[in-house]
Structure formats: C-alpha cells, structure tokens
Scaffold this motif. Structure first.
Motif, PDB file in Angstrom:
ATOM      1  N   MET A   1     -23.027  65.435 134.810  1.00  0.00           N
ATOM      2  CA  MET A   1     -22.832  66.127 133.554  1.00  0.00           C
ATOM      3  C   MET A   1     -24.118  66.816 133.124  1.00  0.00           C
ATOM      4  O   MET A   1     -24.090  67.962 132.686  1.00  0.00           O
ATOM      5  N   LEU A   2     -25.233  66.125 133.258  1.00  0.00           N
ATOM      6  CA  LEU A   2     -26.509  66.698 132.841  1.00  0.00           C
ATOM      7  C   LEU A   2     -26.859  67.927 133.670  1.00  0.00           C
ATOM      8  O   LEU A   2     -27.352  68.930 133.132  1.00  0.00           O
ATOM      9  N   ILE A   3     -26.550  67.877 134.951  1.00  0.00           N
ATOM     10  CA  ILE A   3     -26.829  69.030 135.821  1.00  0.00           C
ATOM     11  C   ILE A   3     -25.956  70.211 135.418  1.00  0.00           C
ATOM     12  O   ILE A   3     -26.425  71.357 135.391  1.00  0.00           O
ATOM     13  N   SER A   4     -24.713  69.972 135.073  1.00  0.00           N
ATOM     14  CA  SER A   4     -23.815  71.044 134.649  1.00  0.00           C
ATOM     15  C   SER A   4     -24.302  71.694 133.364  1.00  0.00           C
ATOM     16  O   SER A   4     -24.268  72.920 133.225  1.00  0.00           O
ATOM     17  N   VAL A   5     -24.762  70.887 132.428  1.00  0.00           N
ATOM     18  CA  VAL A   5     -25.291  71.417 131.170  1.00  0.00           C
ATOM     19  C   VAL A   5     -26.532  72.245 131.441  1.00  0.00           C
ATOM     20  O   VAL A   5     -26.700  73.339 130.885  1.00  0.00           O
ATOM     21  N   LEU A   6     -27.407  71.759 132.304  1.00  0.00           N
ATOM     22  CA  LEU A   6     -28.634  72.478 132.635  1.00  0.00           C
ATOM     23  C   LEU A   6     -28.330  73.806 133.323  1.00  0.00           C
ATOM     24  O   LEU A   6     -28.930  74.835 132.993  1.00  0.00           O
ATOM     25  N   ILE A   7     -27.394  73.805 134.252  1.00  0.00           N
ATOM     26  CA  ILE A   7     -27.018  75.039 134.941  1.00  0.00           C
ATOM     27  C   ILE A   7     -26.425  76.041 133.958  1.00  0.00           C
ATOM     28  O   ILE A   7     -26.756  77.232 133.988  1.00  0.00           O
ATOM     29  N   LYS A  46     -17.582  72.083 126.060  1.00  0.00           N
ATOM     30  CA  LYS A  46     -16.570  71.613 127.003  1.00  0.00           C
ATOM     31  C   LYS A  46     -17.157  70.534 127.924  1.00  0.00           C
ATOM     32  O   LYS A  46     -16.485  69.548 128.244  1.00  0.00           O
ATOM     33  N   TYR A  47     -18.412  70.703 128.332  1.00  0.00           N
ATOM     34  CA  TYR A  47     -19.043  69.697 129.188  1.00  0.00           C
ATOM     35  C   TYR A  47     -19.289  68.395 128.432  1.00  0.00           C
ATOM     36  O   TYR A  47     -19.225  67.314 128.995  1.00  0.00           O
TER      37      TYR A  47
END
Length: 51
Positions: A1-7, A46-47
């Motif tokens: 989840m953290l990687i998705s937010v960062l991307i 959404k994330y």
C-alpha cells in the motif's frame, strides 16, 4: 500500500512538472493542475480505502 501511495504521489508530481513545461497560457495550466491534483487526491483516497 505504501509503495502504491508513493508511486501515485510521484506520478502526480511528474505530471504537474510536465504541465508547467507546456507552452500554453496560464489559465489552461491552472485548470490542468487542478484536474491533476483532484485526480491524485481521489486516487490516494482509494488506496487508503476511503472509497
């Protein structure tokens, strides 16, 4: 989840930078920036599973 937010955050920053580089007038840049920021916030929410 953290990687998705960062991307997502990095993509929004990159798109805002590219909008700044476009040779269009200030009003169109401002509208494009607002649209990108709104889409980015919706994607981040959404994330986080608000939606």
């Amino acid at each position: 989840m953290l990687i998705s937010v960062l991307i997502t955050f990095l993509v929004v920053i990159l798109v805002l930078y590219l909008i700044n580089m476009l040779p269009i007038d200030g009003r169109a840049k401002q509208i494009a920036r607002i649209i990108v920021i709104i889409l980015g916030v919706i994607s981040l929410l959404k994330y986080i599973a608000v939606f």
